[in-house]
Design a protein around this motif. Structure first.
Motif, mmCIF file in Angstrom:
data_model
loop_
_atom_site.group_PDB
_atom_site.id
_atom_site.type_symbol
_atom_site.label_atom_id
_atom_site.label_comp_id
_atom_site.label_asym_id
_atom_site.label_seq_id
_atom_site.Cartn_x
_atom_site.Cartn_y
_atom_site.Cartn_z
ATOM 1 N N GLU A 117 0.833 -1.195 0.000
ATOM 2 C CA GLU A 117 0.000 0.000 0.000
ATOM 3 C C GLU A 117 0.872 1.250 0.000
ATOM 4 O O GLU A 117 1.840 1.354 0.752
ATOM 5 C CB GLU A 117 -0.893 -0.014 1.243
ATOM 6 N N GLY A 118 0.542 2.188 -0.858
ATOM 7 C CA GLY A 118 1.258 3.449 -0.910
ATOM 8 C C GLY A 118 2.499 3.443 -1.780
ATOM 9 O O GLY A 118 3.057 4.493 -2.047
ATOM 10 N N VAL A 119 2.938 2.270 -2.226
ATOM 11 C CA VAL A 119 4.108 2.200 -3.100
ATOM 12 C C VAL A 119 3.614 2.352 -4.533
ATOM 13 O O VAL A 119 2.870 1.511 -5.038
ATOM 14 C CB VAL A 119 4.897 0.884 -2.921
ATOM 15 N N GLU A 120 4.006 3.444 -5.176
ATOM 16 C CA GLU A 120 3.576 3.704 -6.547
ATOM 17 C C GLU A 120 4.478 3.027 -7.568
ATOM 18 O O GLU A 120 4.010 2.532 -8.585
ATOM 19 C CB GLU A 120 3.555 5.210 -6.810
ATOM 20 N N GLU A 121 5.786 3.031 -7.297
ATOM 21 C CA GLU A 121 6.734 2.470 -8.259
ATOM 22 C C GLU A 121 8.030 2.103 -7.550
ATOM 23 O O GLU A 121 8.470 2.808 -6.638
ATOM 24 C CB GLU A 121 7.045 3.489 -9.353
ATOM 25 N N VAL A 122 8.627 0.991 -7.992
ATOM 26 C CA VAL A 122 9.984 0.629 -7.603
ATOM 27 C C VAL A 122 10.720 0.322 -8.894
ATOM 28 O O VAL A 122 10.270 -0.490 -9.694
ATOM 29 C CB VAL A 122 10.034 -0.598 -6.666
ATOM 30 N N ARG A 123 11.825 1.017 -9.104
ATOM 31 C CA ARG A 123 12.678 0.753 -10.273
ATOM 32 C C ARG A 123 13.984 0.160 -9.784
ATOM 33 O O ARG A 123 14.672 0.756 -8.949
ATOM 34 C CB ARG A 123 12.972 2.046 -11.045
ATOM 35 N N GLN A 124 14.302 -1.022 -10.291
ATOM 36 C CA GLN A 124 15.559 -1.641 -9.923
ATOM 37 C C GLN A 124 16.652 -1.045 -10.803
ATOM 38 O O GLN A 124 16.618 -1.152 -12.021
ATOM 39 C CB GLN A 124 15.489 -3.150 -10.089
ATOM 40 N N LEU A 125 17.619 -0.373 -10.166
ATOM 41 C CA LEU A 125 18.683 0.314 -10.881
ATOM 42 C C LEU A 125 19.840 -0.627 -11.218
ATOM 43 O O LEU A 125 20.453 -0.504 -12.269
ATOM 44 C CB LEU A 125 19.180 1.500 -10.061
ATOM 45 N N ASP A 126 20.147 -1.540 -10.308
ATOM 46 C CA ASP A 126 21.164 -2.577 -10.503
ATOM 47 C C ASP A 126 20.929 -3.638 -9.422
ATOM 48 O O ASP A 126 19.910 -3.588 -8.733
ATOM 49 C CB ASP A 126 22.593 -2.004 -10.484
ATOM 50 N N ASP A 127 21.847 -4.583 -9.264
ATOM 51 C CA ASP A 127 21.637 -5.670 -8.306
ATOM 52 C C ASP A 127 21.477 -5.185 -6.870
ATOM 53 O O ASP A 127 20.819 -5.834 -6.069
ATOM 54 C CB ASP A 127 22.797 -6.672 -8.361
#
Length: 158
Positions: free
Chosen positions: A32-42
């Motif tokens: 809840e409340g997390v709009e986006e997570v982008r994995q940048l690297d490991d």
């Protein structure tokens, strides 16, 4: 800092639960409340969240990761101060306990009030319940990353 620790038992093998948790970009599906997570690297992820009308962007770094056992992280950039660890405990061939522990520094009067009322605690409990529904409702994990990340500073892990 406030510490929250919650756990949930999921009806999937430990490998499946762990593999799904490594798919950080899918967190908005159950957090809840997390709009986006982008994995940048490991090691690094960029988060965008909106909780109670307060939008936050921040970066996290994974400081320790051992397949089928744990993932430990800390915030390293942005306007959020937190660190945490998720642990996976095999109960039997088809059941796993997932335990999430977070240390969060609430910012401002609204977040401090929410923390005092136990809202952060309830949010973590709700997120784990939604993870249970998410992983049990699938025929398997949507992906996996099974690499090992070792702590650079052994004191940095929870």
């Amino acid at each position: 800092m406030s510490t929250v620790s919650k756990s949930v038992e999921v009806d999937v093998p430990v490998r499946t639960a762990y593999n799904q948790w490594t798919q950080f970009e899918e967190f908005p599906n159950f957090m809840e409340g997390v709009e986006e997570v982008r994995q940048l690297d490991d090691r690094h992820n960029h988060w965008t969240s909106s909780i109670g009308g307060i939008r936050r962007e921040f970066d996290t770094e994974i400081v320790d990761q051992l397949p089928d056992d744990r993932i430990t992280w800390r915030a390293i950039a942005g306007d959020v101060r937190q660190r945490g660890s998720v642990r996976f405990e095999r109960l039997d061939d088809t059941h796993t306990r997932v335990e999430l522990t977070m240390e969060v520094e609430p910012e401002g009067i609204a977040e401090k009030g929410a923390d005092a009322l136990g809202l952060i605690d309830r949010r973590v409990k709700g997120d784990l319940g939604r993870f249970k529904e998410y992983i049990e409702g699938r025929e398997g994990e949507s992906g996996a990353w099974r690499g090992r990340i070792r702590p650079e500073d052994p004191g940095s892990a929870l």
